[in-house]
Design a protein around this motif. Structure first.
Motif, PDB file in Angstrom:
ATOM      1  N   ARG A  20      90.919  91.282  17.176  1.00 48.76           N
ATOM      2  CA  ARG A  20      90.697  89.863  16.743  1.00 48.76           C
ATOM      3  C   ARG A  20      91.842  89.246  15.487  1.00 48.76           C
ATOM      4  NH1 ARG A  20      89.808  85.619  18.894  1.00 48.76           N
ATOM      5  NH2 ARG A  20      88.855  83.933  17.264  1.00 48.76           N
ATOM      6  N   GLY A  21      91.950  90.333  14.589  1.00 48.29           N
ATOM      7  CA  GLY A  21      92.780  90.129  13.649  1.00 48.29           C
ATOM      8  C   GLY A  21      94.328  90.011  13.925  1.00 48.29           C
ATOM      9  N   GLN A  23      94.969  88.735  16.846  1.00 53.36           N
ATOM     10  CA  GLN A  23      94.994  87.301  17.584  1.00 53.36           C
ATOM     11  C   GLN A  23      95.266  86.233  16.403  1.00 53.36           C
ATOM     12  OE1 GLN A  23      95.428  86.679  20.792  1.00 53.36           O
ATOM     13  NE2 GLN A  23      95.742  84.421  20.208  1.00 53.36           N
ATOM     14  N   ASP A  24      94.316  86.335  15.390  1.00 53.88           N
ATOM     15  CA  ASP A  24      94.285  85.311  14.458  1.00 53.88           C
ATOM     16  C   ASP A  24      95.722  85.433  13.634  1.00 53.88           C
ATOM     17  OD1 ASP A  24      91.410  85.091  14.942  1.00 53.88           O
ATOM     18  OD2 ASP A  24      90.790  86.170  13.442  1.00 53.88           O
ATOM     19  N   SER A  25      96.196  86.242  13.311  1.00 54.12           N
ATOM     20  CA  SER A  25      97.258  86.352  12.658  1.00 54.12           C
ATOM     21  C   SER A  25      98.670  85.720  13.591  1.00 54.12           C
ATOM     22  CB  SER A  25      97.873  88.044  12.437  1.00 54.12           C
ATOM     23  OG  SER A  25      99.158  87.909  11.867  1.00 54.12           O
ATOM     24  N   ASP A  27      97.935  83.397  15.637  1.00 55.38           N
ATOM     25  CA  ASP A  27      97.496  82.112  15.967  1.00 55.38           C
ATOM     26  C   ASP A  27      98.120  81.327  14.491  1.00 55.38           C
ATOM     27  OD1 ASP A  27      96.628  82.287  18.445  1.00 55.38           O
ATOM     28  OD2 ASP A  27      94.546  82.368  17.524  1.00 55.38           O
ATOM     29  N   ALA A  28      97.754  82.003  13.465  1.00 53.21           N
ATOM     30  CA  ALA A  28      98.288  81.370  12.166  1.00 53.21           C
ATOM     31  C   ALA A  28      99.669  81.362  12.109  1.00 53.21           C
ATOM     32  CB  ALA A  28      97.961  82.215  10.836  1.00 53.21           C
TER      33      ALA A  28
END
Length: 127
Positions: A20-21, A23-25, A27-28
């Motif tokens: 999840r981290g 993926q978030d990174s 996406d950012a």
């Protein structure tokens, strides 16, 4: 060295476990890069518009300048100056050729040596 590499690998494994981290990174980062692309695209469009405007202004000023009597006289003078420069060059080349044809310095030296020999011979015969 080995310890630092193994510590680095352990950190990488911990990061990869947190999907999840990651993926978030990702996406950012994607969002940030898209913002940069949008910003640069806008700058390119602005520069294109500015270039078009300046090109148009330049063309208008050149047309106005070319209609000017002073500009036409200046162009005639530049053309005349080019022609005169070419003429001067051709004349210089012709002068060099003529000088080479009429250089009698060697002949003069030969004559002086011959006269010197004749004079020496006459003086020897008179004594």
């Amino acid at each position: 060295e080995l310890e630092s590499r193994s510590a680095s690998m352990i950190d990488d494994i911990k990061k990869f476990k947190d999907l999840r981290g990651l993926q978030d990174s990702a996406d950012a980062t994607r969002e940030y890069l898209e913002q940069l692309i949008d910003g640069y695209s806008k700058k390119i469009e602005q520069l294109d518009e500015l270039t078009d405007m300046l090109s148009h202004q330049y063309e208008e000023k050149m047309q106005k300048l070319e209609k000017s009597l002073t500009w036409r006289n200046l162009e005639k003078l530049k053309s005349k100056l080019r022609e005169q420069g070419q003429t001067v060059y051709e004349l210089q080349e012709n002068v060099k050729k003529m000088k080479a044809k009429t250089d009698f310095g060697g002949t003069k030296l030969d004559c002086l040596q011959l006269v010197e020999k004749i004079n020496s011979s006459i003086i020897a015969n008179l004594q």
